[in-house]
Design an enzyme around this catalytic site. Sequence first.
Site, PDB file in Angstrom:
ATOM      1  N   GLY A   1       0.815  -1.213   0.000  1.00 38.08           N
ATOM      2  CA  GLY A   1       0.000   0.000   0.000  1.00 38.08           C
ATOM      3  C   GLY A   1       0.853   1.270   0.000  1.00 38.08           C
ATOM      4  N   ALA A   2       0.178   2.409  -0.183  1.00 40.46           N
ATOM      5  CA  ALA A   2       0.882   3.701  -0.221  1.00 40.46           C
ATOM      6  C   ALA A   2       1.611   3.940   1.099  1.00 40.46           C
ATOM      7  CB  ALA A   2      -0.120   4.828  -0.496  1.00 40.46           C
TER       8      ALA A   2
ATOM      9  N   ARG B   1      -8.705   3.210  17.363  1.00 39.26           N
ATOM     10  CA  ARG B   1      -8.298   4.544  17.844  1.00 39.26           C
ATOM     11  C   ARG B   1      -9.118   5.040  19.029  1.00 39.26           C
ATOM     12  NH1 ARG B   1      -7.932   7.147  11.916  1.00 39.26           N
ATOM     13  NH2 ARG B   1      -5.925   6.256  11.313  1.00 39.26           N
TER      14      ARG B   1
ATOM     15  N   CYS C   1      -4.237  11.048   9.445  1.00 40.31           N
ATOM     16  CA  CYS C   1      -3.205  11.990   8.983  1.00 40.31           C
ATOM     17  C   CYS C   1      -3.553  13.452   9.243  1.00 40.31           C
ATOM     18  CB  CYS C   1      -2.935  11.789   7.494  1.00 40.31           C
ATOM     19  SG  CYS C   1      -4.388  11.439   6.517  1.00 40.31           S
TER      20      CYS C   1
ATOM     21  N   SER D   1      -3.581  11.099  -2.235  1.00 40.48           N
ATOM     22  CA  SER D   1      -2.857   9.907  -1.759  1.00 40.48           C
ATOM     23  C   SER D   1      -3.433   9.404  -0.444  1.00 40.48           C
ATOM     24  CB  SER D   1      -1.362  10.200  -1.607  1.00 40.48           C
ATOM     25  OG  SER D   1      -1.174  11.345  -0.805  1.00 40.48           O
ATOM     26  N   GLY D   2      -4.181  10.254   0.283  1.00 40.16           N
ATOM     27  CA  GLY D   2      -4.858   9.807   1.499  1.00 40.16           C
ATOM     28  C   GLY D   2      -5.867   8.714   1.204  1.00 40.16           C
TER      29      GLY D   2
ATOM     30  N   ARG E   1     -11.356  17.263  -0.324  1.00 47.36           N
ATOM     31  CA  ARG E   1     -10.328  16.607  -1.148  1.00 47.36           C
ATOM     32  C   ARG E   1     -10.012  17.505  -2.337  1.00 47.36           C
ATOM     33  NH1 ARG E   1      -7.770  12.498   0.746  1.00 47.36           N
ATOM     34  NH2 ARG E   1      -9.515  11.042   0.847  1.00 47.36           N
TER      35      ARG E   1
ATOM     36  N   HIS F   1      -1.204  17.167   2.938  1.00 49.84           N
ATOM     37  CA  HIS F   1      -2.471  17.768   3.355  1.00 49.84           C
ATOM     38  C   HIS F   1      -2.199  19.196   3.848  1.00 49.84           C
ATOM     39  CE1 HIS F   1      -4.413  14.028   2.857  1.00 49.84           C
ATOM     40  NE2 HIS F   1      -4.633  13.666   4.102  1.00 49.84           N
TER      41      HIS F   1
HETATM   42  C1  11C Z   1      -7.640  10.650   3.776  1.00 51.55           C
HETATM   43  N1  11C Z   1      -7.259  10.927   6.143  1.00 51.55           N
HETATM   44  O1  11C Z   1      -6.920  11.616   3.518  1.00 51.55           O
HETATM   45  C2  11C Z   1      -7.615   9.980   5.122  1.00 51.55           C
HETATM   46  C3  11C Z   1      -6.692   8.803   5.037  1.00 51.55           C
HETATM   47  O2  11C Z   1      -8.148   6.932   9.113  1.00 51.55           O
HETATM   48  O3  11C Z   1      -6.081   6.597   8.646  1.00 51.55           O
HETATM   49  C4  11C Z   1      -6.373   8.139   6.354  1.00 51.55           C
HETATM   50  C5  11C Z   1      -7.486   7.326   6.903  1.00 51.55           C
HETATM   51  C6  11C Z   1      -7.211   6.923   8.309  1.00 51.55           C
HETATM   52  O4  11C Z   1      -8.407  10.146   2.964  1.00 51.55           O
END
Ligand code: 11C
Length: 341
Positions: A12-13, A99, A128, A158-159, A241, A248
């Site tokens: 994955g990324a 989390r 992130c 890329s998120g 987005r 970001h």
């Molecule tokens: C995004 N923040 O930019 C999200 C990716 O809960 O770890 C990370 C999703 C997470 O789409």
Amino acid sequence: KLFNVAVVGSTGAVGGQIIKLLEEREFPIKELKLLSSARSAGKKIEFKNKEITLEEATSNSFKNIDIALFSAGGSVSKELVPHAVESGAICIDNTSAFRMDPDTPLIVPEVNIDQLNDHKGVIANPNCSTIQMVAALKPLYDRYGFSRIITSTYQAVSGSGKSAIDETIKQSKEFIEGKEVNPDILPVGSLPVKHQIAFNAIPQIDTFVDNGYTFEEMKMINETKKIMGDESLEITVTCVRIPVIFGHSESVYVELNKDFDVEEVRSLLSQAPGIIVEDQPEEQIYPLATNSAGKLDVFVGRIRKDLANPRGLNMWIVSDNLLKGAAWNAVQIAEYIAKES
Ligand code: 11C
């Protein structure tokens, strides 16, 4: 001491960045196990000039593993993390699966490393967009205190993974060539409606929950309270987005509890761990996603006072979402575990 380390989600990324960081930072590894889906098993990835063959991640993958880094999505973590914990591994989970679990510390080393050892086998890596915001807010919280945060994000594709990067580039080419653009992945792969991301801004990251906010926005709200250890914080967020590949960006407004001086805020943030202040408007110097890509730090600029509220502070916070926002924060946690073992 050397450690047996497993990476789940190696193709994955984020997984790719974790492997790269383990190598670059010379993490004390005895054996590295690279785990993936059945589809990618058998592929090879180079690590320290040797090829490692990917193995399918299963409940039996974690025998003798000391540290397991998960970034293969929430459902994989929910299924496999308990097996890894049972095998004795400390799991650093990069998904949202654990989390908000009260037994799971949610760690950003610059903010709450003191909670690292409060775990029962799982340490969660925050989202992130949360990580970069709390890293920059913590020094201000300690110095001035605050209760109100208003944030808008401008988040890189890329998120949403490698396929969203490919889709953005493909759509951009199609748009420039005057061809029809057929959105396929964003905003959310599993939902039926898709929107064009090329030359656009989509005010939806992840699915909507039943209060009008998206899951991404709720993550920022809930995770910030947990990491800062202050459930009374009033936070409102809009996550958007945009067609940026890495990094970001966030517009963050915070109402401090005490009077402040902008120069003092710059100096406080300049001295804070993991933060770089880029704030010389007269020279047009401020954080840019393109400059943050590939770097481990959180960049802060456009620091200025609200013209209506003298205790209101505006900032522009930028960081590489795959690094401090994901892989680096996770490897940083692993480094603390290694240091303390
Ligand atoms: C995004 N923040 O930019 C999200 C990716 O809960 O770890 C990370 C999703 C997470 O789409």
